[in-house]
Design a protein around this motif. Structure first.
Motif, PDB file in Angstrom:
ATOM      1  N   THR A   1      -0.174   6.684  -7.298  1.00 40.04           N
ATOM      2  CA  THR A   1      -1.509   7.231  -7.048  1.00 40.04           C
ATOM      3  C   THR A   1      -1.481   8.745  -7.152  1.00 40.04           C
ATOM      4  OG1 THR A   1      -2.118   5.400  -5.583  1.00 40.04           O
ATOM      5  CG2 THR A   1      -3.356   7.452  -5.345  1.00 40.04           C
ATOM      6  N   ALA A   2      -0.520   9.362  -6.467  1.00 39.83           N
ATOM      7  CA  ALA A   2      -0.411  10.827  -6.504  1.00 39.83           C
ATOM      8  C   ALA A   2      -0.095  11.309  -7.914  1.00 39.83           C
ATOM      9  CB  ALA A   2       0.661  11.282  -5.520  1.00 39.83           C
ATOM     10  N   VAL A   3       0.785  10.598  -8.608  1.00 42.23           N
ATOM     11  CA  VAL A   3       1.178  11.002  -9.956  1.00 42.23           C
ATOM     12  C   VAL A   3      -0.021  10.935 -10.903  1.00 42.23           C
ATOM     13  CG1 VAL A   3       2.549  10.318 -11.956  1.00 42.23           C
ATOM     14  CG2 VAL A   3       3.602  10.410  -9.692  1.00 42.23           C
TER      15      VAL A   3
ATOM     16  N   ARG B   1       0.836  -1.207   0.000  1.00 46.04           N
ATOM     17  CA  ARG B   1       0.000   0.000   0.000  1.00 46.04           C
ATOM     18  C   ARG B   1       0.869   1.254   0.000  1.00 46.04           C
ATOM     19  NH1 ARG B   1      -3.057  -3.006   3.772  1.00 46.04           N
ATOM     20  NH2 ARG B   1      -2.256  -1.767   5.522  1.00 46.04           N
ATOM     21  N   ALA B   2       1.948   1.219   0.757  1.00 47.73           N
ATOM     22  CA  ALA B   2       2.847   2.369   0.788  1.00 47.73           C
ATOM     23  C   ALA B   2       3.498   2.589  -0.572  1.00 47.73           C
ATOM     24  CB  ALA B   2       3.922   2.163   1.852  1.00 47.73           C
ATOM     25  N   GLY B   3       3.818   1.500  -1.274  1.00 45.45           N
ATOM     26  CA  GLY B   3       4.443   1.610  -2.580  1.00 45.45           C
ATOM     27  C   GLY B   3       3.522   2.162  -3.646  1.00 45.45           C
ATOM     28  N   ARG B   4       2.214   2.148  -3.385  1.00 44.37           N
ATOM     29  CA  ARG B   4       1.257   2.664  -4.349  1.00 44.37           C
ATOM     30  C   ARG B   4       1.052   4.166  -4.222  1.00 44.37           C
ATOM     31  NH1 ARG B   4      -2.260  -1.856  -2.992  1.00 44.37           N
ATOM     32  NH2 ARG B   4      -3.542  -0.375  -1.813  1.00 44.37           N
TER      33      ARG B   4
ATOM     34  N   VAL C   1      -1.445  -3.288 -12.653  1.00 40.72           N
ATOM     35  CA  VAL C   1      -0.756  -4.583 -12.697  1.00 40.72           C
ATOM     36  C   VAL C   1      -0.759  -5.274 -11.333  1.00 40.72           C
ATOM     37  CG1 VAL C   1       1.473  -5.707 -13.068  1.00 40.72           C
ATOM     38  CG2 VAL C   1       0.615  -4.042 -14.734  1.00 40.72           C
ATOM     39  N   PRO C   2      -0.353  -4.616 -10.236  1.00 41.91           N
ATOM     40  CA  PRO C   2      -0.419  -5.309  -8.940  1.00 41.91           C
ATOM     41  C   PRO C   2      -1.844  -5.609  -8.498  1.00 41.91           C
ATOM     42  CG  PRO C   2       0.302  -3.032  -8.663  1.00 41.91           C
ATOM     43  CD  PRO C   2       0.325  -3.311 -10.117  1.00 41.91           C
TER      44      PRO C   2
END
Length: 332
Positions: free
Chosen positions: A32-34, A25-28, A171-172
């Motif tokens: 997400t922001a971009v 979740r942190a890696g997303r 993809v994830p």
């Protein structure tokens, strides 16, 4: 992912996949922001134009003479880009894993189709321009005013960033929810009728690919006088991008239909991206060609409209093969 998994029945899964771990979740957060930030320029421009602003529209532009059709088009495209925000929420929030599959796959498939040719073509066009092979100042000056050049840079950069960010999110998500669908190799050959559809998709893809490459190298058959006169190195890059998408659709459909020991993710990716791009852009261009033309622009030729329809047919055939393959994986 091991080859052994292909030779056994897929393990049953619960209807609701487990939420992603905290690390994932942190890696997303970054994509997400971009993705959200990348929607802002297009949304602001479209909202401004709907409100009557002339930002980015030069004097003498045919857009200043446009009527209700352009207003509706601006409203529709604004709504389409706003849907990216909803799509990001579905791909990142826990409740998104419970969204009905069709409600997610249809907009993702459409977004893939509309954004892929931009992802392939726009960087190449920038490179061509940077190397000095773009349209010269005289050719630019001779063109009928349309939009300030910075508008295209801002908008297509935003689309490119959106496409990359959405791919990084989808993809994830798809791996968690439907990972077993591309587990292992392609497997057994699909039924004969599906093979016929795949062969038809591949034949259409070859014709389209050859035609787009013919246009890329300066061919004019099937183009209106105005389209033929607008040929440039940048336009050639766009034609090559569409050729790649069409050929990917045909190749992916054939590989899925014939079966074999190839890893399933590769033909699935080809079929998904190629079919989506060929179908979506064929539909987009056909709708645009049937609408009123801006200014004193020449009507698209009947041949061009047939080609757009051919893109839709080819993309639809490849999509049918893709859907049949995924159904076969669900049934196994």
């Amino acid at each position: 992912m091991t080859t052994r998994a292909v030779h056994t029945k897929h393990a049953p899964q619960s209807s609701a996949p487990a939420p992603a771990p905290a690390g994932a979740r942190a890696g997303r957060r970054i994509p997400t922001a971009v993705a959200l930030v990348a929607t802002v320029p297009y949304l602001v421009l479209k909202a401004a134009w709907l409100a009557g602003s002339r930002i980015g529209i030069p004097d003498g532009s045919v857009l200043l003479e446009a009527g209700p059709f352009l207003t509706v088009a601006n409203a529709v495209t604004l709504a389409m880009d706003a849907c990216v925000i909803l799509l990001v929420l579905v791909l990142t929030r826990p409740w998104g894993l419970r969204t009905p599959a069709w409600m997610l796959t249809v907009p993702v498939f459409t977004a893939t189709g509309l954004l892929t040719p931009i992802l392939l073509g726009f960087p190449g066009q920038l490179l061509v321009r940077a190397l000095g092979f773009g349209a010269g100042p005289e050719a630019e000056a001779a063109r009928e005013p349309f939009l300030d050049s910075w508008v295209f840079i801002v908008v297509y950069t935003g689309f490119t960033v959106q496409g990359l960010a959405l791919a990084a999110l989808f993809v994830p998500y798809a791996r968690r929810r439907w990972g077993r669908r591309w587990q292992g190799v392609v497997g057994k050959r699909l039924p004969s009728p599906t093979g016929v559809v795949a062969a038809a998709a591949a034949s259409g893809a070859l014709v389209l690919g050859a035609l787009f490459l013919y246009w890329a190298f300066g061919g004019t058959a099937g183009l209106s006088t105005e389209q033929a006169g607008a040929h440039s190195a940048e336009a050639a890059v766009g034609s090559v991008a569409h050729a790649i998408c069409a050929l990917a659709a045909g190749a992916g459909a054939l590989l899925l239909a014939r079966g074999g020991a190839l890893r399933a993710r590769w033909p699935l990716g080809l079929a998904w991206v190629g079919a989506a791009a060929t179908l979506a852009w064929g539909a987009w261009m056909l709708i645009a060609s049937l609408g009123p033309q801006l200014g004193h622009g020449e009507e698209p030729s009947a041949a061009a409209q047939l080609i757009y329809a051919g893109q839709m047919v080819t993309g639809s055939l490849a999509t049918a093969v893709l859907a049949r393959f995924l159904m076969s994986r669900r049934e196994s």
